[in-house]
Write an enzyme that holds these catalytic residues in place. Structure first.
Site: not given
Ligand code: NI
Length: 156
Positions: A46, A51, A88-89, A130-131, A134
């Site tokens: 995701g 981000q 996480c990216l 999680h997303e 953000h």
């Protein structure tokens, strides 16, 4: 489409509140396509708009069932608890054990502004939780059980 640069932990933009999406136009669709392309290139599950430095309430998820686009997502129900290793990216190479709801039901809009609901279990529930975090400037490391070394689990 274009690959976008993913902001890394320490960047102030990752800690900001994102604003609702109000225009469901070609500019949004271009952005969604860019996020999806970037997500696939990085082999993530995701990616949220902040981000890539865009402070809008946009999330793109792909947990292996195809691209899921969510504009202005809101969690309307959570059930149970799961405890899994997460990454996480925006924090490459960092993994942590943490709790998430086992089931997450979300209300959101699609790329044309139509409202829909989705219920995620297990991996999809984690990705949704999680997303959406953000979009509120929350990173997964903010609430963990412990950091995990990548050698402790099978990561491709
Ligand atoms: Ni993340």
């Amino acid at each position: 489409m274009a690959i976008r640069n993913i902001l890394q932990v320490g960047d102030d933009l990752l800690r900001k509140q994102s604003k609702p999406v109000t225009s469901f136009d070609r500019k949004l669709w271009q952005l969604l396509d860019d996020i999806a392309e970037t997500l696939h290139k990085e082999e993530g599950a995701g990616l949220a708009a902040p981000q890539i430095g865009v402070l809008r309430r946009i999330v793109v998820i792909d947990v292996g069932d195809g691209i899921l686009e969510l504009m202005n997502p809101v969690v309307i129900r959570e059930k149970g608890i799961q405890q899994e290793v997460e990454g996480c990216l925006s924090l490459p190479g960092k993994y942590a054990l943490r709790k998430r709801p086992q089931v997450v039901e979300v209300k959101a809009m699609d790329r044309r502004g139509r409202e829909f609901r989705i219920t995620g279990k297990e991996l999809l529930a984690r990705a949704l939780s999680h997303e959406i975090d953000h979009l509120n400037g929350v990173l997964f490391i903010d609430n963990i059980i412990r950091m995990v070394d990548s050698s402790e689990f099978n990561k491709k």
